[in-house]
Write a protein that holds these residues in place. Structure first.
Motif, short mmCIF file in Angstrom:
data_model
loop_
_atom_site.label_atom_id
_atom_site.label_comp_id
_atom_site.label_asym_id
_atom_site.label_seq_id
_atom_site.Cartn_x
_atom_site.Cartn_y
_atom_site.Cartn_z
N VAL A 88 -13.47 -0.20 23.54
CA VAL A 88 -13.16 -1.26 24.50
C VAL A 88 -12.22 -0.74 25.58
CG1 VAL A 88 -12.08 -3.52 24.81
CG2 VAL A 88 -13.61 -3.11 22.87
N ALA A 89 -11.16 -0.03 25.18
CA ALA A 89 -10.18 0.47 26.14
C ALA A 89 -10.82 1.43 27.15
CB ALA A 89 -9.04 1.17 25.41
N HIS A 90 -11.74 2.26 26.70
CA HIS A 90 -12.33 3.26 27.58
C HIS A 90 -13.52 2.77 28.38
CE1 HIS A 90 -10.53 6.82 25.08
NE2 HIS A 90 -9.63 6.06 25.66
N ASN A 91 -14.21 1.75 27.87
CA ASN A 91 -15.45 1.32 28.52
C ASN A 91 -15.38 -0.07 29.16
OD1 ASN A 91 -17.41 3.55 27.81
ND2 ASN A 91 -16.54 3.05 25.82
N VAL A 92 -14.39 -0.85 28.79
CA VAL A 92 -14.27 -2.20 29.35
C VAL A 92 -12.97 -2.26 30.14
CG1 VAL A 92 -14.27 -4.68 28.87
CG2 VAL A 92 -15.59 -3.13 27.40
N ALA A 115 -13.01 -12.98 13.24
CA ALA A 115 -14.39 -13.02 12.73
C ALA A 115 -14.43 -12.63 11.25
CB ALA A 115 -15.28 -12.10 13.55
N VAL A 116 -13.72 -11.58 10.90
CA VAL A 116 -13.69 -11.14 9.50
C VAL A 116 -13.01 -12.20 8.63
CG1 VAL A 116 -12.76 -9.40 7.92
CG2 VAL A 116 -13.84 -8.70 10.07
N GLY A 117 -11.94 -12.79 9.13
CA GLY A 117 -11.26 -13.84 8.40
C GLY A 117 -12.14 -15.06 8.15
N ARG A 118 -13.12 -15.24 9.01
CA ARG A 118 -14.05 -16.37 8.85
C ARG A 118 -15.30 -15.97 8.07
NH1 ARG A 118 -13.37 -19.23 14.80
NH2 ARG A 118 -11.20 -19.85 14.43
N GLY A 119 -15.27 -14.78 7.49
CA GLY A 119 -16.34 -14.38 6.59
C GLY A 119 -17.32 -13.35 7.08
N ALA A 120 -17.17 -12.87 8.32
CA ALA A 120 -18.09 -11.85 8.83
C ALA A 120 -17.84 -10.51 8.14
CB ALA A 120 -17.92 -11.69 10.35
N ASP A 121 -18.87 -9.72 8.06
CA ASP A 121 -18.77 -8.39 7.46
C ASP A 121 -18.01 -7.47 8.42
OD1 ASP A 121 -20.39 -5.49 7.45
OD2 ASP A 121 -19.81 -6.26 5.47
N PRO A 122 -16.92 -6.83 7.97
CA PRO A 122 -16.12 -5.99 8.86
C PRO A 122 -16.91 -4.86 9.53
CG PRO A 122 -14.97 -6.35 6.79
CD PRO A 122 -16.34 -6.92 6.63
N ALA A 123 -17.77 -4.20 8.77
CA ALA A 123 -18.54 -3.09 9.35
C ALA A 123 -19.51 -3.60 10.41
CB ALA A 123 -19.29 -2.34 8.25
N GLU A 124 -20.12 -4.75 10.17
CA GLU A 124 -21.05 -5.32 11.14
C GLU A 124 -20.32 -5.75 12.41
OE1 GLU A 124 -23.93 -9.16 11.76
OE2 GLU A 124 -23.63 -8.46 9.72
N VAL A 125 -19.17 -6.37 12.25
CA VAL A 125 -18.39 -6.79 13.41
C VAL A 125 -17.99 -5.57 14.23
CG1 VAL A 125 -16.21 -7.84 14.16
CG2 VAL A 125 -17.54 -8.91 12.34
N ALA A 126 -17.50 -4.53 13.58
CA ALA A 126 -17.10 -3.31 14.28
C ALA A 126 -18.28 -2.71 15.03
CB ALA A 126 -16.50 -2.30 13.31
N ALA A 127 -19.42 -2.63 14.39
CA ALA A 127 -20.61 -2.04 15.03
C ALA A 127 -21.05 -2.88 16.23
CB ALA A 127 -21.75 -1.93 14.02
N ARG A 128 -21.04 -4.19 16.09
CA ARG A 128 -21.47 -5.06 17.19
C ARG A 128 -20.52 -4.95 18.38
NH1 ARG A 128 -22.55 -10.88 14.80
NH2 ARG A 128 -22.89 -11.28 17.02
N LEU A 129 -19.22 -4.96 18.10
CA LEU A 129 -18.26 -4.89 19.21
C LEU A 129 -18.27 -3.53 19.89
CD1 LEU A 129 -15.31 -6.91 17.66
CD2 LEU A 129 -16.82 -7.61 19.53
N SER A 130 -18.39 -2.46 19.11
CA SER A 130 -18.48 -1.13 19.72
C SER A 130 -19.73 -1.02 20.58
CB SER A 130 -18.48 -0.03 18.65
OG SER A 130 -17.17 0.19 18.19
N SER A 131 -20.84 -1.52 20.08
CA SER A 131 -22.09 -1.49 20.85
C SER A 131 -21.95 -2.28 22.15
CB SER A 131 -23.23 -2.06 20.01
OG SER A 131 -24.43 -2.07 20.73
#
Length: 80
Positions: A34-38, A53-69
């Motif tokens: 995010v810092a380098h591309n946004v 998102a993770v606190g509300r039940g999302a999978d941490p690895a999936e959240v990380a992958a989605r946000l990085s993408s």
């Protein structure tokens, strides 16, 4: 143990978490993307959103992958 490891352990203890609950590398990778591309101030905001998102039940690895993408595909040069 690094300063980051010590800080993470202390913060986790204070919040009733364990360091094993935190994928530090994934959080740092997302923040970097995010810092380098946004935009740099988007890194801590995105880390917070990731935690929500993770606190509300999302999978941490999936959240990380989605946000990085999302960040890596972000248009522009990352400058305000």
């Amino acid at each position: 143990m690094s300063v980051l490891d010590t800080w993470t352990a202390a913060a986790c203890d204070d919040l009733g978490l364990t360091p094993a609950d935190v994928d530090v590398k994934a959080v740092l990778d997302v923040a970097r993307d995010v810092a380098h591309n946004v935009v740099r101030p988007g890194a801590p905001v995105t880390a917070y959103l990731m935690g929500l998102a993770v606190g509300r039940g999302a999978d941490p690895a999936e959240v990380a992958a989605r946000l990085s993408s999302l960040a890596l595909d972000w248009p522009g040069d990352g400058r305000e």
